[in-house]
Design a protein around this motif. Structure first.
Motif, short mmCIF file in Angstrom:
data_model
loop_
_atom_site.label_atom_id
_atom_site.label_comp_id
_atom_site.label_asym_id
_atom_site.label_seq_id
_atom_site.Cartn_x
_atom_site.Cartn_y
_atom_site.Cartn_z
N GLY A 10 -29.75 13.13 10.93
CA GLY A 10 -28.94 11.78 10.41
C GLY A 10 -29.86 10.57 10.54
N VAL A 11 -31.18 10.69 10.34
CA VAL A 11 -32.07 9.44 10.37
C VAL A 11 -32.91 9.47 8.94
CG1 VAL A 11 -32.14 9.60 12.64
CG2 VAL A 11 -33.97 10.96 11.50
N ASP A 12 -32.50 10.48 8.11
CA ASP A 12 -33.42 10.37 6.48
C ASP A 12 -33.29 9.14 6.05
OD1 ASP A 12 -30.77 11.48 6.48
OD2 ASP A 12 -31.29 11.69 4.31
N ASN A 13 -32.09 8.25 6.22
CA ASN A 13 -32.15 6.92 5.69
C ASN A 13 -33.05 5.97 6.44
OD1 ASN A 13 -30.72 6.93 8.16
ND2 ASN A 13 -29.28 5.34 7.45
N GLU A 14 -33.89 6.31 7.24
CA GLU A 14 -34.91 5.30 8.07
C GLU A 14 -36.07 5.45 7.35
OE1 GLU A 14 -34.88 5.57 12.16
OE2 GLU A 14 -32.72 6.21 12.33
#
Length: 899
Positions: free
Chosen positions: A87-91
């Motif tokens: 859930g961190v690909d938006n970083e």
């Protein structure tokens, strides 16, 4: 890559290289898969889930709607999947300078993701450089991810890196442990211990094998149990209600919300790899729901078998319907909880569904509240029976010491109730004691708070009469009898049954003055069964006449051992030919020396003499080479009958048959050549076929019924060859059938001639509980009556005409119909609801909205169709255009409509 490409496009392009988005909400594939190239099996659940979560997606362009499950996953693709999983690909920051060691060859679009992976410590550059050197300089990014390398990536993504390091010094349990990289053994051990990765066999890991897309889906899907990520379009909570396509979920913050299930949704039970019905999920268990782009739920998985509900015992003190709250006292302390009237489940101790308005105060209750706040009421059970009703039926059993009453209503449904200690029993205004209430009594009764408080006997059953026959008058349909010196007379029903041990097809002609009999009376006081008590019959089959002097009442026959058996003919001896009764004078023409006859006798007195021209029994053997039939007759004797190269076999429902169609186990009547008496010339096969009762004609004494294929047949009861009996094989009248409400008829044919119509009741309702160990279940009928069904033998459970299992296949709230099959064996059919939208209706037909031009939009309504919203009965006239309905259909008619 061209210079100056915007960072938004860069990120989008990098994502597309891992095979990006597909609009799965609009797929026409089955509910089990949203991709055309994913077949049912071990991976489809995980592929569907990860695709809908946006973690591992399907193809675009020419590959749209496809997943390519067998394609290998490269290392750089695996990293992006891991970041999405976390859930961190938006970083990802695509504008920063990207510098990697020259040893690591990575496509430019992937570099921002690889950098984030390094920052998140799921990749260590030194390890990957060493891996490239070990691989002989192959490109790092485009090389396939291996099973051992993927185990490392996965374990780090769920934060278990330290556990892997601690396990690193130990060997794994696999036989190919020596082939696993020494630095990766700890990761393999942790991944397998957590159930994220399995061996390719029970003993082999195959560490260097490439990971395919379907394997990657399974790995990351299983790992979601080890990580807490809120994926877009996904919610979690406790499943507290399922009604048609509506799912009600209690979330961790105490909020209860309803969601609409897509018709093509994939639904999975706890730990299951195959799709299931939404109704099979355990209520109050934890589930995840993933939404489609149209707002409906496209994926449901039960993720725990632990109920998210806490039970609280107390006494009901106050109910406030206006505020949707109720208060209970627990150890003297009041506690108030709120409820949602649309989702709250209320039952009494017997499983009877109740409404808020039904609840009495100051009764012990069990509250099912959410674990998180203990303030949201999900279920309420009153710890005693709350049933208040009046009913009528026939007493089946009375337990005077245990104070219980079992009553069967007109539709054949049985109810059992406790009897109040002060219950009043009356008959014709006179008080009776409880032990004067007997099975067979027709009663009306009142139930208050679950116990019978009053019983009124409207038709008192009469015990059997035992006496000695004086006269049987078939003209007036009366029988005169003596009990001691007292003379009595009773009327007989039209199809009165006569029974004599050891003799079949007994009629009134077999009764004689002086016979001691027991007479069973029906509900109208007429004789329905006459049992001869002072005679029993022994048999000789295919005995050969040695001498016959019928004028002097002497008959001598030889048995199969060639032993002579002398018999005396009496005034009660019956003579027949092929079942047709003969006078003694007419019988003398056939009973001559050398002829084969069947005889039945008591002591030395002949009860019947039958000229051998047919045998009735069960086929033990059909010897096609010897051309013989071996039968076990009804009296357990066996005969072997030769047949010619051809004879006709008459079987209901078939046109042309021969001896090849006679099967072991068939009940048959073999017709013999009259002249020789030793060769079969025709066989009538008994066959039972199930019909649905259409109508009765009392004036013509006829029945009309419908076969399973829709064809109608009509039979007259104005013949002694056709009997009408209840499910216990007791004769009943056509009038009793028309009033019983029974719908299933098992019709037995001898050849193509009907000889018996057996009437069976059916029960439809909603299951409240199942006790598979005791072979029983409870259901609530459309009339609101709770019925317990117990089965002597395990019933067959079917759904959509296919056997699906045993009683354990049935769940609470399933709609079922309980009936028997053609062999009188119990059958339970699970009736599945279908979702429709209301359009219009008339007195006999429901019209629903079409979703396609070819869809059927008219349904026949059962005359007593149950229409409701929750536990509230409503009228069809209250429906509005577009209202969502769930229809339950039995034998072509809608029997229940849930709004």
């Amino acid at each position: 890559m061209k210079k100056g490409l915007s960072k938004g496009v860069t990120g989008l392009l990098a994502a597309s290289l891992v095979l990006s988005g597909v609009s799965y909400a609009n797929k026409t594939a089955s509910a089990a898969s949203i991709f055309s190239d994913v077949k049912p099996g071990w991976a489809e659940k995980h592929i569907t889930k990860l695709a809908m979560q946006g973690i591992l997606k399907g193809g675009t362009g020419k590959q749209a709607g496809m997943f390519s499950p067998a394609n290998k996953v490269t290392r750089q693709e695996a990293v992006i999947i891991a970041l999405r999983f976390m859930g961190v690909d938006n970083e990802v920051k695509t504008g920063e300078p990207l510098v990697f060691p020259s040893d690591l060859v990575i496509k430019d679009d992937y570099k921002p993701y690889i950098k984030l992976a390094v920052q998140k410590n799921i990749l260590l550059l030194d390890e990957e450089i060493a891996l490239v050197q070990k691989d002989g300089g192959k490109e790092w990014g485009s090389s396939p991810a291996t099973r051992e390398w993927m185990a490392k990536l996965l374990v780090r993504a769920i934060g278990k890196d330290q556990a892997a390091k601690e396990a690193g010094g130990q060997a794994t349990a696999f036989s190919d442990d020596n082939q696993i990289d020494a630095g990766l053994k700890g990761y393999v051990s942790v991944a397998t211990a957590l159930g994220l990765v399995n061996g390719v066999t029970a003993t082999k890991f195959d560490p260097t094998a490439s990971v395919t897309r379907e394997m990657a889906s399974t790995l990351f899907s299983r790992a979601e149990s080890q990580i807490n990520v809120a994926y877009a379009g996904q919610v979690t909570g406790a499943l507290v209600g399922v009604e048609g396509s509506k799912l009600t979920v209690l979330h961790s913050d105490g909020v209860v919300k309803s969601y609409t299930l897509s018709p093509t949704a994939s639904v999975y039970g706890f730990g299951a790899e195959q799709t299931t019905d939404i109704s099979s999920l355990m209520l109050y268990s934890e589930v995840i729901l993933i939404g489609n782009s149209d707002g409906t739920v496209g994926f449901v998985e039960q993720t725990s078998e632990t109920a998210k509900v806490k039970n609280i015992e107390g006494s009901l003190l106050l109910v406030s319907e206006a505020q949707n709250k109720l208060t209970v006292t627990i150890d003297g302390e009041p506690k108030t909880v709120s409820y949602d009237a649309q989702t709250l489940t209320i039952k009494d101790i017997n499983g009877q569904s109740l409404t808020i308005a039904d609840l009495p105060l100051n009764v012990p209750v069990t509250l099912g509240v959410d674990v998180a706040t203990e303030s949201k009421l999900l279920s309420l059970t009153v710890n005693k029976a709350v049933t208040n009703k009046s009913g009528s039926g026939t007493v089946e059993a009375v337990d005077v010491s245990g104070l219980t009453l079992q009553v069967k209503d007109a539709a054949g449904n049985s109810d059992s109730y406790p009897i109040d200690a002060n219950a009043v029993v009356k008959h014709n205004g006179t008080n009776l004691s409880l032990d004067q209430l007997v099975p067979g009594d027709v009663v009306s009764y009142e139930v208050k708070m679950g116990s019978v408080t009053s019983v009124t006997v409207t038709n008192k059953v009469q015990p059997p009469i035992e006496g000695v026959i004086n006269l049987v008058d078939k003209g007036t349909k009366t029988i005169q009898y003596r009990i001691g010196s007292e003379l009595g007379v009773k009327e007989m029903i039209d199809n009165v049954a006569v029974k004599l041990e050891g003799l079949s097809n007994v009629t009134l002609d077999d009764l004689f003055k002086g016979d001691t009999v027991s007479m069973t009376l029906n509900e109208s006081g007429k004789v329905s069964i006459i049992t001869i008590k002072n005679r029993s019959v022994n048999f000789l089959n295919a005995a050969i006449v040695f001498s016959a002097d019928l004028e002097n009442d002497i008959l001598i026959v030889t048995d199969s051992a060639n032993k002579k058996v002398p018999l005396i003919l009496t005034e009660t001896t019956r003579f027949d030919l092929n079942g047709t009764v003969l006078t003694k004078k007419d019988a003398a023409k056939y009973i001559i020396k050398g002829k084969k006859i069947n005889v039945g006798y008591t002591n030395s007195n002949a009860a019947y003499v039958s000229v051998v021209s047919q045998y009735t029994g069960t086929v033990l053997e059909n010897n096609l080479s010897a051309k013989t039939l071996k039968l076990q007759l009804d009296n357990k004797n066996e005969v072997v009958l030769p047949y010619p190269n051809y004879f006709s076999a008459e079987i209901y429902g078939t046109s042309s048959t021969s001896y090849l169609d006679i099967r072991v186990g068939d009940k048959v009547t073999a017709l013999m050549d009259y002249n020789t008496q030793d060769t079969v010339i025709a066989v009538q096969v008994q066959k039972t076929v199930q019909f649905e009762l259409d109508k009765t004609d009392l004036s013509l004494n006829r029945i009309r019924a419908k076969r399973a294929d829709g064809a109608f047949e009509e039979w007259s009861l104005n013949t002694t060859l056709l009997s009408l009996v209840d499910e216990n094989d007791n004769p009943i009248s056509l009038n009793a059938l028309s009033q019983s409400g029974a719908k299933v008829l098992n019709v037995t044919f001898n050849g193509r001639t009907p000889i018996k119509i057996k009437v069976h009741s059916v029960t439809y309702g909603r299951v409240t509980s199942v006790n598979a160990a005791a072979n029983s279940l409870e259901l609530v009928t459309n009339a609101g009556t709770t019925v317990t069904k117990s089965f002597a033998a395990a019933p067959s459970v079917v759904r959509n005409n296919a056997v699906v299992g045993s009683l354990s296949s049935i769940k609470s709230d399933d709609r079922i119909e309980v009936r028997v099959d053609e062999s009188d064996r119990p059958v339970i059919e699970i009736v599945q609801g279908i979702s429709k939208k209301y359009l219009n209706h008339n007195s006999s037909t429901l019209f629903v909205a079409r979703t396609s031009l070819n869809e059927n939009n008219t349904y026949d309504l059962h005359p007593q169709v149950y229409v409701h919203q929750g536990t509230k009965t409503i009228l069809l006239s209250e429906m509005k255009n577009g209202d969502a309905l769930t229809l339950f259909i039995v034998r072509g008619k809608v029997v229940e409509i849930a709004k």
